[in-house]
Design a protein around this motif. Structure first.
Motif, PDB file in Angstrom:
ATOM      1  N   VAL A   1      -2.188   4.327  -3.226  1.00 39.32           N
ATOM      2  CA  VAL A   1      -1.598   3.834  -1.986  1.00 39.32           C
ATOM      3  C   VAL A   1      -2.362   4.414  -0.805  1.00 39.32           C
ATOM      4  CG1 VAL A   1       0.420   3.872  -0.474  1.00 39.32           C
ATOM      5  CG2 VAL A   1       0.711   3.478  -2.930  1.00 39.32           C
TER       6      VAL A   1
ATOM      7  N   ILE B   1       3.660  -3.895  -2.477  1.00 37.87           N
ATOM      8  CA  ILE B   1       3.063  -2.840  -3.303  1.00 37.87           C
ATOM      9  C   ILE B   1       3.238  -3.167  -4.782  1.00 37.87           C
ATOM     10  CG2 ILE B   1       3.202  -0.398  -3.948  1.00 37.87           C
ATOM     11  CD1 ILE B   1       4.166   0.148  -1.064  1.00 37.87           C
TER      12      ILE B   1
ATOM     13  N   ALA C   1      -2.708  -0.424  -3.343  1.00 38.54           N
ATOM     14  CA  ALA C   1      -1.931  -0.970  -2.226  1.00 38.54           C
ATOM     15  C   ALA C   1      -2.518  -0.412  -0.933  1.00 38.54           C
ATOM     16  CB  ALA C   1      -0.460  -0.589  -2.355  1.00 38.54           C
TER      17      ALA C   1
ATOM     18  N   ILE D   1       8.649   4.887  -2.640  1.00 39.51           N
ATOM     19  CA  ILE D   1       7.386   4.754  -3.374  1.00 39.51           C
ATOM     20  C   ILE D   1       7.289   5.815  -4.464  1.00 39.51           C
ATOM     21  CG2 ILE D   1       4.886   5.083  -3.203  1.00 39.51           C
ATOM     22  CD1 ILE D   1       4.989   3.705  -0.465  1.00 39.51           C
TER      23      ILE D   1
END
Length: 371
Positions: free
Chosen positions: A25, A306, A316, A348
């Motif tokens: 991420v 995501i 992502a 997340i």
């Protein structure tokens, strides 16, 4: 029907390009360092002078303050990934701003700029930002990259200055650079640093970029390797000079309408990891704009994006803007953005315990190594 179309698009855009089994991420956040609106009083003066609020940027976007950065850093360090690392922002920064005092002293005849480190020192609410950013770099939670030298089109600025344009002079006198939408040049938006009308105008950007990248190094202590143009829609002809001066990774749109000059455009398709003569393209595939009123739950919306990226074994890359985390004009704006960021980060790491936070430029390095 709209939801179905959006779902199909979210999946399709993640099909081509570089893949990884790791759940990576990255947050790519534009506009840091840029002076837009100076204060509530400045906004009031601009309103009275007839300069309208066209967007949330005209209303809330300000130079980051000590309080903005402290609160943001607290949110980023509120979570850890599988490797024990905090969340990371890759802010795309401009290293230079208008030197308002010098431009006014010249009777609006010349353009002068200053390093953003000087801007911070001149701004009472941002006195410690430069020091805080240095700490964020060392802590690996706030790692600036290059967003152009300035966040406006210099050619348009100079033409407006020469004409003593009412809106521009009002902004200068209020130490602001906002609410200007009319351009002096066809096909050029004022806030888009790399827009042009005639193709040959691209050559003017070379010296600006060389100077801007040197200024970036002076401010942050290292060479930038990742570039995202303010206002978008740059032409790749400028990438060779950027590459010669250290840039290896270039943000671009999945579908880019590339200006060829004089209002003619070509549609270009890009994907994550696409290689070109001067580096590698990175395409953001998630969006997080919690202070933009689209009548959606931004946390859920971004989490869904995501999830789709991970389904296709893609990192992502979350696109956002500084305005979401600005509280100088209205602390409630920052409260909305930071609260949503905290919630997003917590969800997340809870949903994907093996997630890894990474800076956008480090992601570029990883892609380059694998390729």
């Amino acid at each position: 029907m709209n939801r179905l179309i959006n779902s199909i698009y979210q999946n399709l855009k993640n099909i081509p390009g570089w893949r990884t089994d790791r759940k990576l991420v990255a947050f790519s956040v534009d506009d840091y360092g840029n002076v837009r609106l100076a204060s509530k009083k400045a906004r009031e003066n601009l309103n009275n002078a007839g300069l309208k609020v066209y967007s949330r940027f005209d209303q809330y976007d300000t130079l980051e303050t000590d309080e903005d950065i402290n609160i943001l850093f607290d949110a980023l360090t509120s979570v850890k990934d599988i490797n024990g690392h905090n969340a990371i922002f890759t802010p795309f920064n401009v290293p230079c701003n208008i030197d308002f005092d010098k431009v006014i002293e010249s009777d609006y005849q010349e353009y002068f700029y200053e390093l953003v480190s000087e801007t911070y020192q001149k701004t009472q609410s941002s006195k410690h930002v430069y020091e805080l950013i240095s700490q964020g770099i060392k802590a690996n939670i706030f790692l600036p990259q290059f967003h152009g030298r300035e966040h406006f089109n210099l050619r348009v600025f100079l033409q407006k200055l020469k004409k003593r344009d009412h809106d521009l002079l009002m902004c200068l006198n209020n130490r602001s650079n906002t609410s200007i939408i009319n351009s002096e040049i066809k096909n050029v938006k004022y806030t888009a640093a790399y827009h042009f009308n005639e193709f040959i105008e691209n050559r003017e950007f070379d010296s600006i970029n060389i100077d801007g990248l040197d200024a970036f190094e002076k401010v942050y202590g290292y060479r930038a390797t990742h570039f995202n143009p303010p206002g978008g829609n740059d032409h790749p002809v400028i990438h060779s000079t950027l590459s010669d001066n250290g840039i290896r990774y270039f943000d671009t749109a999945l579908i880019k309408y590339e200006h060829q000059g004089n209002g003619e455009y070509r549609r270009r398709y890009h994907y994550l990891g696409k290689k070109h003569d001067n580096g590698i393209y990175l395409v953001r595939n998630c969006v997080f704009e919690p202070t933009e009123n689209r009548d959606i739950d931004w946390v859920s919306y971004t989490l869904k994006q995501i999830e789709t990226a991970f389904r296709w074994n893609k990192p992502a890359i979350i696109s956002s803007h500084r305005v979401n985390f600005c509280g100088h004009i209205d602390p409630k704006n920052r409260e909305t953005g930071i609260s949503a960021l905290r919630e997003l980060l917590k969800k997340i790491v809870k949903r994907w315990p093996d997630v890894e936070f990474i800076s956008a430029n480090k992601l570029g390095e990883l892609i380059a190594e694998k390729k």
